[in-house]
Motif scaffolding. Structure first.
Motif, short mmCIF file in Angstrom:
data_model
loop_
_atom_site.label_atom_id
_atom_site.label_comp_id
_atom_site.label_asym_id
_atom_site.label_seq_id
_atom_site.Cartn_x
_atom_site.Cartn_y
_atom_site.Cartn_z
N VAL A 156 1.33 1.15 -2.14
CA VAL A 156 1.15 2.15 -1.93
C VAL A 156 0.84 2.19 0.21
CG1 VAL A 156 -1.17 1.84 -1.52
CG2 VAL A 156 -0.85 4.11 -1.56
N ALA A 157 0.38 1.51 0.39
CA ALA A 157 1.33 0.11 1.87
C ALA A 157 2.30 0.57 2.52
CB ALA A 157 -0.66 0.07 1.77
N GLY A 158 2.74 0.34 1.21
CA GLY A 158 5.01 0.31 1.92
C GLY A 158 4.45 -1.34 2.07
N VAL A 181 -0.96 -8.16 4.60
CA VAL A 181 -2.07 -8.08 3.50
C VAL A 181 -3.14 -8.83 4.28
CG1 VAL A 181 -2.16 -9.77 1.73
CG2 VAL A 181 0.31 -8.66 2.64
N ALA A 182 -3.03 -9.79 5.82
CA ALA A 182 -4.26 -10.33 5.71
C ALA A 182 -5.41 -9.48 6.18
CB ALA A 182 -4.39 -11.52 7.49
N ARG A 183 -4.76 -8.70 7.06
CA ARG A 183 -5.85 -6.85 7.08
C ARG A 183 -6.58 -7.01 6.15
NH1 ARG A 183 -1.40 -6.08 11.30
NH2 ARG A 183 -1.26 -4.08 10.00
N GLU A 184 -5.85 -6.72 5.57
CA GLU A 184 -5.94 -5.94 3.65
C GLU A 184 -7.31 -6.80 3.06
OE1 GLU A 184 -5.00 -2.70 2.09
OE2 GLU A 184 -4.24 -1.74 3.47
N ALA A 185 -6.67 -7.80 3.40
CA ALA A 185 -7.17 -8.97 2.55
C ALA A 185 -8.36 -9.28 3.39
CB ALA A 185 -6.56 -10.28 1.83
N ALA A 191 9.61 0.16 10.27
CA ALA A 191 7.34 -0.34 10.68
C ALA A 191 7.52 0.32 9.63
CB ALA A 191 7.84 1.08 12.04
N LEU A 192 6.50 -0.57 9.13
CA LEU A 192 5.10 -0.77 8.07
C LEU A 192 4.00 0.56 9.05
CD1 LEU A 192 4.29 -4.91 7.40
CD2 LEU A 192 5.81 -2.72 5.95
N THR A 193 4.04 1.05 7.77
CA THR A 193 3.13 2.23 8.31
C THR A 193 1.89 1.53 7.65
OG1 THR A 193 4.72 4.28 7.39
CG2 THR A 193 2.62 4.58 7.29
#
Length: 371
Positions: free
Chosen positions: A52-54, A205-209, A345-347
């Protein structure tokens, strides 16, 4: 030299070799009896479905010696749906640790499954006592490897054909990757993400985790050793250095000298250099260089900026300086890296912020011009 995979390409040393391989998507972790609860929660978080986060949609599964209930190191009952046959279709197999002081036995079916996955072309990884299971399967013969620092001597004694690196945070040998103990599993998994999917994905991923995006292999043991005899003032100094790191990461284009950084945290240059190494395991300029390279990788992946523009924005000043440092890290050129990893670019709210570069660096900072 590390090998980077993306799409159908390998970045292979100084030359670019094209092969048919896609980055891993299906991840199977093997949970031995009394598996580490921390390790299990860590890998399930790192490889969660964040489509969902690309970000990549990973297929994640846990397997054990046999399906059914299994007890973790904390005494929790884990219901495992898959036996070792799940490894047969995985792109990435990770062997989790159990007791960090006593490596578990390797059952014959697990041995055959690990060997089969490796022969089929899957990436096989393990850390802490999980490294011993890879060694027992013969997958580390003739290779470098690492494990929990308390067990490196034992690994070397029991498996003399393995070049045990007691200082490494993780060791990448291509399709076999090993990590040290506990939190080093996070670093190993993020390294695999970065290697296969690029810096932008591993950073997101590191930011999400909510974990540190990157710690280079070889850094952890230095921190442990250098901090062992620290005095009572360390806590305060450490806090200031950690806060400074966050500030430095938003000033990559600026010229940041040791004297200026020391003055910012109210230390002498000599004390600051010592405290900085205790916290990071490296020097301020080496830390900045690695951060700038990470930022350059992300911009190569997610923007169409020229090499000169990227060099200015990340703090290398010129494309020639960026290219020279890039070659030292990868053995390949920035252009080859962009061809392999380039993507839209990742959103995310951070990436979309108009006043910042794709790395979160403050826009408009004076350029750093130093080779």
């Amino acid at each position: 030299m590390l090998t980077y995979h993306s799409g159908a390409r390998y970045l292979h040393g100084a030359g670019l070799r094209v092969e048919s391989r896609v980055p891993f998507r299906s991840v199977v972790v093997y949970a031995p009896p009394r598996v580490s609860s921390f390790g299990l929660s860590m890998v399930s978080n790192i490889f969660a479905d964040r489509g969902v986060a690309g970000l990549p949609r990973f297929e994640f599964a846990v397997c054990a010696d046999r399906p059914g209930p299994s007890r973790t190191d904390l005494g929790l009952i884990l219901r495992v749906e898959h036996g070792v046959e799940a490894m047969a279709h995985a792109d990435l197999v990770i062997v989790l640790p159990a007791d960090e002081n006593d490596p578990p036995a390797l059952p014959a079916p697990v041995r055959h499954a690990l060997i089969g996955a490796h022969r089929r072309g899957a990436i096989v990884a393990g850390y802490c006592t999980g490294t011993f299971l890879l060694a027992e399967a013969g997958l580390l013969d003739g290779l470098r490897a690492t494990t929990n620092w308390k067990l490196t001597a034992r690994l070397a004694a029991e498996h003399p054909s393995i070049a045990v690196d007691a200082e490494a945070l993780y060791v990448d040998e291509g399709r076999v990757v090993t990590g040290a103990g506990a939190a080093a599993g996070i670093d190993m998994c993020l390294h695999l993400l970065r290697r296969e999917h690029g810096t932008a994905v591993s950073g997101a991923v590191a930011r999400e985790a909510m974990v540190i995006p990157r710690r280079d292999s070889g850094q952890a043991r230095t921190i442990l050793t250098s901090g062992a005899g620290a005095d009572c003032g360390d806590g305060d100094d450490t806090t200031r250095v950690v806060e400074l790191l966050a500030w430095m990461s938003t000033r990559l284009p600026s010229r940041l000298t040791v004297d200026d950084l020391a003055a910012r945290v109210l230390m002498s240059s000599r004390t600051f250099a010592r405290r900085f190494r205790e916290v990071t395991g490296t020097t301020p300029q080496a830390w900045l260089r690695e951060q700038r390279l990470d930022c350059a990788e992300k911009m190569l992946e997610t923007t169409d900026h020229s090499l000169e523009e990227i060099a200015q924005q990340v703090g290398f000043g010129t494309g020639a300086v960026l290219r020279r440092n890039f070659l030292k890290r990868h053995g390949s050129s920035p252009g080859a890296y962009r061809r392999a990893f380039g993507r839209p670019a990742l959103t995310s709210t951070e990436d979309a912020a108009p006043a910042r570069t794709p790395c979160g660096t403050a826009a408009g900072a004076p350029p750093y011009r130093s080779a």
